[in-house]
Scaffold this motif. Structure first.
Motif, mmCIF file in Angstrom:
data_model
loop_
_atom_site.group_PDB
_atom_site.id
_atom_site.type_symbol
_atom_site.label_atom_id
_atom_site.label_comp_id
_atom_site.label_asym_id
_atom_site.label_seq_id
_atom_site.Cartn_x
_atom_site.Cartn_y
_atom_site.Cartn_z
ATOM 1 N N SER A 244 44.623 88.045 33.948
ATOM 2 C CA SER A 244 43.235 87.610 34.014
ATOM 3 C C SER A 244 42.596 87.679 32.622
ATOM 4 O O SER A 244 42.823 88.634 31.867
ATOM 5 C CB SER A 244 42.472 88.513 34.983
ATOM 6 N N THR A 245 41.781 86.688 32.295
ATOM 7 C CA THR A 245 41.077 86.707 31.006
ATOM 8 C C THR A 245 40.097 87.885 30.936
ATOM 9 O O THR A 245 39.699 88.287 29.837
ATOM 10 C CB THR A 245 40.323 85.390 30.756
ATOM 11 N N ASP A 246 39.739 88.443 32.087
ATOM 12 C CA ASP A 246 38.855 89.614 32.109
ATOM 13 C C ASP A 246 39.508 90.831 31.453
ATOM 14 O O ASP A 246 38.812 91.777 31.088
ATOM 15 C CB ASP A 246 38.491 89.988 33.558
ATOM 16 N N ASP B 153 44.930 92.401 36.175
ATOM 17 C CA ASP B 153 43.487 92.359 35.939
ATOM 18 C C ASP B 153 42.976 93.785 35.711
ATOM 19 O O ASP B 153 43.728 94.757 35.873
ATOM 20 C CB ASP B 153 42.754 91.668 37.096
#
Length: 326
Positions: free
Chosen positions: A293-295, A269
Motif C-alpha cells: 500500500s502507498t500508505d 499496509d
C-alpha cells in the motif's frame, strides 16, 4: 599536476590483472563471500563519489551496449545512469522489435555485431540461459540483466547491498520472501546469494501455485540454510529482519484465470506492519501493482525506493570491475 591518491577499490589506470577484468557476470553462483565484500566496498566508494561530485571520468572513452529484448524501466535506466555517472557512453536498444532481430537475426550474431561498437554488453532476454549463450559468442564482458525466469544477478547484488547498507550486517538475519516465488527470478538469485552468509534463515510465503522452485530450495538446503514454507505471513512476520515482497507477474501466466486467483493474495499496509520489528526493512524489486500500500511508503522501514538508488552504485561498481577500473 596532482599525484593520484591510492585507493584500495578504484585504481589509477586500467588493471588488466584484476580478478574481474573482462569477466562475464551471468549468475550469483560466481560470487563468494570475499567477492561480495569487494563489490560492496567498490559500491560504497561509488556512493560517496556520486554524493560528493555527481559524475567522474573513470570510464571515459568506454561504451556500453544496453540490449533489452523485454520492457524495462528500472534496470535499463540504472545501467544507463551508472555508465554516464562514470563518464562513459551508452548505445541503448530497448524492446528489440524494429531491428535486425525482428528479421530473424540470431542472438549470437547480434552480440558479435554490438561488441564491434562497445566495450561491455548488458543483456535482458525472455529465455532462460540466453545470457550464457550471449557470453559464449562474445569476446567482451556480458552482464546478465535478467534471462526469463532464470537469474537476475545484478538485482540480487543490489538487494544484498541494500540489506548491508540499511541493517549494517549480512549475517544473523531472518529473510522472508513474499508473493510470486515461482516466476520471480529476483528471489531465486537472492536466496542463492544469501547462502554465503552465516546464521541466515529463509521463510517463503506464497500461494500454493507460486511456491519457490524445488531446484532453488535444494541448492539453498545443500548449504545448510534453514528454509520454511507458508501460505500466510502471520507466523513469520514478527521474527523477520528483511521482508522481500514481489509482485504476482501477470505476464508469466499462461492461464489468465490462474493469475486472477492469486493477484491480490498479499497486501502490505501499516496495519499489518504493526506486528513487525521496528528495526527491520521492507524491500521490493519494483514495479509494484498493489502488493504494498502507498500508505506504507513514509514508514522508515520502507526501503524499496532507497533500494533502487543502491542499485545505481552496485551497477557502477560492476561496470568498473569488468572494465579493469576497480
Amino acid at each position: 599536476m596532482p599525484t593520484p591518491t591510492l585507493n584500495p577499490h578504484l585504481p589509477f589506470g586500467e588493471n588488466k590483472q584484476a580478478d574481474w577484468y573482462g569477466k562475464d557476470i551471468l549468475s550469483v553462483k560466481q560470487f563468494s563471500r570475499d567477492d561480495l565484500q569487494y563489490v560492496f566496498g567498490v559500491a560504497h566508494e561509488m556512493r560517496g563519489m556520486v554524493e560528493r561530485i555527481g559524475t567522474f571520468d573513470l570510464l571515459k572513452g568506454k561504451i556500453l551496449a544496453n540490449l533489452f529484448y523485454e520492457p524495462s524501466t528500472r534496470t535499463s535506466s540504472s545501467f544507463i545512469a551508472a555508465m554516464e555517472r562514470l563518464g562513459g557512453s551508452v548505445i541503448s536498444i530497448n524492446e528489440v522489435k524494429y531491428s535486425s532481430v525482428s528479421k530473424g537475426e540470431s542472438l549470437p550474431d547480434t552480440i558479435r555485431t554490438l561488441e564491434c561498437y562497445a566495450d561491455v554488453i548488458v543483456l535482458r532476454h525472455p529465455e532462460t540461459g540466453s545470457a550464457a549463450i550471449a557470453a559464449k559468442a562474445a569476446k567482451k564482458p556480458v552482464l546478465n540483466a535478467g534471462d526469463g525466469v532464470g537469474e537476475h544477478p545484478t538485482q540480487a547484488l543490489l538487494d544484498t547491498f541494500t540489506i548491508m547498507e540499511e541493517l549494517g550486517r549480512l549475517d544473523n538475519l531472518t529473510v522472508t520472501m513474499l508473493g510470486d516465488l515461482k516466476y520471480g527470478r529476483t528471489v531465486h538469485s537472492l536466496a542463492r546469494l544469501l547462502t554465503n552468509f552465516t546464521n541466515i534463515k529463509l521463510n517463503y510465503v506464497s500461494p500454493d501455485i507460486l511456491k519457490m522452485p524445488k531446484e532453488v530450495m535444494d541448492e539453498v538446503g545443500a548449504k545448510n540454510v534453514p528454509q520454511t514454507e507458508h501460505s500466510s505471513l502471520d507466523k513469520v512476520l514478527a521474527e523477520t529482519d528483511v521482508l522481500y515482497v514481489t509482485r504476482v507477474q501477470k505476464e508469466r501466466f499462461e492461464d489468465p484465470a490462474d493469475y486472477e486467483k492469486v493477484k491480490g493474495a498479499y497486501v502490505i499496509d501499516p496495519e499489518i506492519m504493526k506486528a513487525a520489528k521496528k528495526d527491520m526493512i521492507v524491500m521490493h524489486p519494483l514495479p509494484r501493482v498493489g502488493e504494498i500500500s502507498t500508505d506504507f511508503d513514509d514508514d522508515p522501514r520502507a526501503a524499496y525506493f532507497r533500494q533502487m538508488e543502491y542499485g545505481l552504485y552496485v551497477r557502477m561498481a560492476l561496470l568498473a570491475l569488468v572494465l579493469g577500473k576497480a
